[in-house]
Scaffold this active site. Structure first.
Site, mmCIF file in Angstrom:
data_model
loop_
_atom_site.group_PDB
_atom_site.id
_atom_site.type_symbol
_atom_site.label_atom_id
_atom_site.label_comp_id
_atom_site.label_asym_id
_atom_site.label_seq_id
_atom_site.Cartn_x
_atom_site.Cartn_y
_atom_site.Cartn_z
ATOM 1 C CE LYS A 143 0.781 2.019 3.609
ATOM 2 N NZ LYS A 143 1.982 2.458 4.255
ATOM 3 C CE1 TYR A 229 -2.059 -0.147 7.428
ATOM 4 C CE2 TYR A 229 -0.578 1.857 6.984
ATOM 5 C CZ TYR A 229 -0.541 0.436 7.166
ATOM 6 O OH TYR A 229 0.138 -0.182 6.521
HETATM 7 P P1 NDP Z 1 12.369 1.333 2.669
HETATM 8 O O1 NDP Z 1 12.904 2.542 1.929
HETATM 9 O O2 NDP Z 1 12.819 0.861 3.958
HETATM 10 O O3 NDP Z 1 12.842 0.119 1.528
HETATM 11 C C1 NDP Z 1 12.378 0.371 -0.070
HETATM 12 C C2 NDP Z 1 13.511 -0.475 -0.729
HETATM 13 O O4 NDP Z 1 13.137 -0.343 -2.099
HETATM 14 C C3 NDP Z 1 14.896 -0.078 -0.588
HETATM 15 O O5 NDP Z 1 15.607 -0.503 0.671
HETATM 16 C C4 NDP Z 1 15.545 -0.790 -1.854
HETATM 17 O O6 NDP Z 1 15.753 -1.999 -1.753
HETATM 18 C C5 NDP Z 1 14.357 -0.547 -2.743
HETATM 19 N N1 NDP Z 1 14.245 0.654 -3.685
HETATM 20 C C6 NDP Z 1 14.476 0.573 -5.176
HETATM 21 N N2 NDP Z 1 14.632 1.709 -5.631
HETATM 22 C C7 NDP Z 1 14.645 2.642 -4.845
HETATM 23 C C8 NDP Z 1 14.573 4.090 -4.714
HETATM 24 N N3 NDP Z 1 14.647 4.742 -5.920
HETATM 25 N N4 NDP Z 1 14.571 4.700 -3.663
HETATM 26 C C9 NDP Z 1 14.465 4.001 -2.404
HETATM 27 N N5 NDP Z 1 14.299 2.671 -2.279
HETATM 28 C C10 NDP Z 1 14.434 1.892 -3.491
HETATM 29 O O7 NDP Z 1 10.784 1.269 2.512
HETATM 30 P P2 NDP Z 1 9.771 0.447 3.248
HETATM 31 O O8 NDP Z 1 10.329 -0.803 3.237
HETATM 32 O O9 NDP Z 1 9.387 1.247 4.668
HETATM 33 O O10 NDP Z 1 8.260 0.862 2.340
HETATM 34 C C11 NDP Z 1 8.365 -0.112 1.018
HETATM 35 C C12 NDP Z 1 6.923 -0.197 0.542
HETATM 36 O O11 NDP Z 1 6.303 -0.827 1.671
HETATM 37 C C13 NDP Z 1 6.128 1.025 0.796
HETATM 38 O O12 NDP Z 1 5.053 1.073 -0.407
HETATM 39 C C14 NDP Z 1 5.538 1.321 2.006
HETATM 40 O O13 NDP Z 1 4.259 2.054 1.977
HETATM 41 C C15 NDP Z 1 5.185 -0.049 2.228
HETATM 42 N N6 NDP Z 1 4.805 -0.369 3.548
HETATM 43 C C16 NDP Z 1 3.754 -1.359 4.004
HETATM 44 C C17 NDP Z 1 3.764 -1.455 5.495
HETATM 45 C C18 NDP Z 1 2.551 -2.122 5.813
HETATM 46 O O14 NDP Z 1 2.241 -2.152 7.050
HETATM 47 N N7 NDP Z 1 1.931 -2.664 4.982
HETATM 48 C C19 NDP Z 1 4.704 -1.045 6.493
HETATM 49 C C20 NDP Z 1 5.879 -0.487 5.678
HETATM 50 C C21 NDP Z 1 6.121 -0.081 4.289
HETATM 51 P P3 NDP Z 1 17.147 -2.685 -2.433
HETATM 52 O O15 NDP Z 1 18.212 -1.874 -1.820
HETATM 53 O O16 NDP Z 1 16.981 -4.000 -1.885
HETATM 54 O O17 NDP Z 1 16.826 -2.485 -3.831
#
Ligand code: NDP
Length: 388
Positions: A143, A229
Site C-alpha cells: 500500500k 489506514y
Molecule cells: P524502505 O525505504 O525501507 O525500502 C524500500 C526499498 O526499495 C529499498 O531498501 C530498496 O531496496 C528499494 N528501492 C528500489 N529503488 C529505490 C529508490 N529509488 N529509492 C529507495 N528505495 C528503492 O521502504 P519500506 O520498506 O518502509 O516501504 C516499502 C513499501 O512498503 C512502501 O510502499 C510502503 O508504503 C510499504 N509499507 C507497508 C507497510 C505495511 O504495514 N503494510 C509497512 C511499511 C512499508 P534494495 O536496496 O533491496 O533495492
C-alpha cells in the site's frame, strides 16, 4: 466428493495445479463454509519473491515468511548485491532465485517463484506489478497500490491480461481487532454508527526514509503512508464507501523537511446515511486510533494500526475487543497463497487498492481547492467477510 477432498500424497501436486487452474469453485465454497484447509498443505509451499529489501521486507515480511504454512521465501529482487548475498546466507535462498531490477523479467523462466511481493517506494509499484504480470506471476503489492488512479487501473488490466491474482498488502483485514471492528460496525451491534474517528501518524524525524518526503517517489506525504489506514478503517467499520470528502492541510512546522509533501492533513468523509468520519494523519505526531460512536454505545481501538500490541475497548465493557495479537503478515500471505491454491478471490484485491487511490486523490483535491469533492464514482467495494 470424499475422493475429491482427500487426494493421495502422490496426486496432490497435480490436484493442486488443477485447482489453481480453475476447478476450485467447489472447494472455494467448502473453504468459505469454514472447512479446515490443513489437508491442503502442498508438498512445495508457494514461492514468494520479495522485491525491494528495505525496512518492511527485512523487519516484517521475511521473518513472517518463516512462519507461513502455504508459502515461503524463495527469492529476492534487490539493487544491492551485498543484500543479495546476505539474504542468501540468512535464509538459504538459492542464488538462481536472486534478481536485480534489470534481470527481474527473467523470473518468467523460474517456476520456484509463484508470487511476487512488491515492497518498493510507492511510485515504483506500477512498473514492477506490470512486469511481474508479464512474467506470469501472482502479485501482492504494498500500500498505497499506486500514486495515480491511471497507474492503478493499468496494473489491474495487466494482471487481468496475465490471468493472475493481485492483492494489496492490507494486513489489517487479517487482524482480529480490526476484523472485530468490521463485524461490530457492519452488523450494527451497537446500533447505527453516527460518527467515526481515525488518527494515524508518526514523528518522521531525521532517520526517516528520504523517498517518503520526495513526492515523485511517494506520491504524497503521510496521507499516502499512514492516512490510508484511517481511510480503510472508516470504510470497513462503517461498511460503506463515502459519498463526499472535505480536507485541510495541517500547518507545516518543518518546511525544510516537508518541502515536497504535506506535514499533515485532516479530512472528513460523509456517508450516504449522514454518518461523518473525522480523520487525521501526520509526520509530526505519534497516533494510532480508530473509534466508532453508534446509537447504543461506542467501540474503539488504540493502538489500532500497528504490527502488534493492538488493544480495544467498548462502552459496554463486554470484552468483545479483548483479542489476541497475531502475526499479521504471515496470516495475510498465507491467505493469499490459499487464494492462489484454491482459485478463490482475495478479500483485498487490486480493485480495493484502486478505490483507495481514488479516495486519496479526492482528499488531496479537497484540501487543495477547499471544496467538498464527490466520491460517488469511486469503486464500490467493501470487505464484508468478517461481518458474518
Ligand atoms: P524502505 O525505504 O525501507 O525500502 C524500500 C526499498 O526499495 C529499498 O531498501 C530498496 O531496496 C528499494 N528501492 C528500489 N529503488 C529505490 C529508490 N529509488 N529509492 C529507495 N528505495 C528503492 O521502504 P519500506 O520498506 O518502509 O516501504 C516499502 C513499501 O512498503 C512502501 O510502499 C510502503 O508504503 C510499504 N509499507 C507497508 C507497510 C505495511 O504495514 N503494510 C509497512 C511499511 C512499508 P534494495 O536496496 O533491496 O533495492
Amino acid at each position: 466428493m470424499t475422493d475429491l477432498l482427500t487426494p493421495t500424497p502422490s496426486s496432490r501436486r497435480d490436484f493442486l495445479r488443477t485447482l489453481s487452474l480453475g476447478a476450485g469453485a467447489t472447494l472455494a465454497g467448502t473453504a468459505a463454509l469454514g472447512a479446515p484447509l490443513d489437508w491442503l498443505a502442498p508438498e512445495r509451499k508457494l514461492g514468494v519473491a520479495l522485491v525491494g529489501l528495505g525496512n518492511y521486507s527485512t523487519g516484517q515480511l521475511a521473518p513472517a515468511l518463516q512462519q507461513t504454512k502455504y508459502c515461503q521465501l524463495a527469492g529476492v529482487v534487490t539493487g544491492s548485491p551485498e543484500k543479495a548475498v546476505k539474504w542468501q546466507q540468512q535464509y538459504g535462498i538459492a542464488a538462481k532465485n536472486c534478481y536485480d531490477y534489470k534481470t527481474f523479467d527473467r523470473m518468467m523462466d523460474n517456476p520456484a517463484i509463484d508470487i511476487v511481493y512488491v515492497v518498493l517506494p510507492n511510485a515504483l509499484h506500477a512498473e514492477y506489478v506490470v512486469r511481474a504480470a508479464q512474467a506470469g506471476k501472482h502479485v501482492i503489492c504494498e500500500k498505497p497500490m499506486a500514486t495515480s488512479v491511471a497507474d492503478a487501473k493499468h496494473m489491474i488490466a495487466a494482471m487481468e491480461k496475465a490471468g493472475k491474482k493481485l492483492s494489496i498488502g492490507y494486513r489489517l483485514h487479517f487482524e482480529p481487532h480490526n476484523q472485530e471492528m468490521m463485524r461490530l460496525g457492519q452488523s450494527q451491534a451497537y446500533g447505527k454508527i453516527n460518527h467515526l474517528a481515525a488518527d494515524n501518524g508518526f514523528k518522521f524525524g531525521s532517520g526517516g526514509t528520504p523517498w517518503r518526503v520526495n513526492k515523485k517517489l511517494s506520491g504524497g506525504g503521510p496521507l499516502m503512508d499512514m492516512g490510508i489506514y484511517c481511510l480503510q478503517g472508516c470504510l470497513y467499520t462503517k461498511g460503506q464507501v463515502p459519498v463526499s470528502v472535505t480536507a485541510k492541510f495541517a500547518p507545516n512546522s518543518n518546511p525544510a523537511l516537508f518541502k515536497d509533501v504535506e506535514a499533515g492533513i485532516s479530512w472528513q468523509l460523509r456517508f450516504a446515511d449522514g454518518t461523518v468520519a473525522d480523520c487525521r494523519t501526520s509526520y509530526t505526531e505519534n497516533m494510532s486510533r480508530l473509534r466508532a460512536d453508534a446509537a447504543q454505545g461506542w467501540f474503539e481501538l488504540e493502538p489500532a494500526f500497528g504490527y502488534g500490541g493492538l488493544a480495544g475497548k467498548t462502552s459496554k465493557n463486554d470484552g468483545k475487543l479483548n483479542l489476541p495479537n497475531i502475526n499479521q503478515q504471515a496470516t495475510q500471505m498465507d491467505d493469499f497463497a490459499q487464494c492462489v491454491l484454491l482459485n478463490k478471490p482475495t478479500r483485498v484485491p487490486g480493485e480495493m487498492g484502486l478505490r483507495d487511490v481514488q479516495l486519496l486523490e479526492a482528499i488531496y483535491r479537497a484540501a487543495e481547492t477547499g471544496q467538498s469533492v464527490s466520491t460517488k464514482d469511486v469503486v464500490q467495494l467493501i470487505d464484508r467477510r468478517s461481518a458474518h
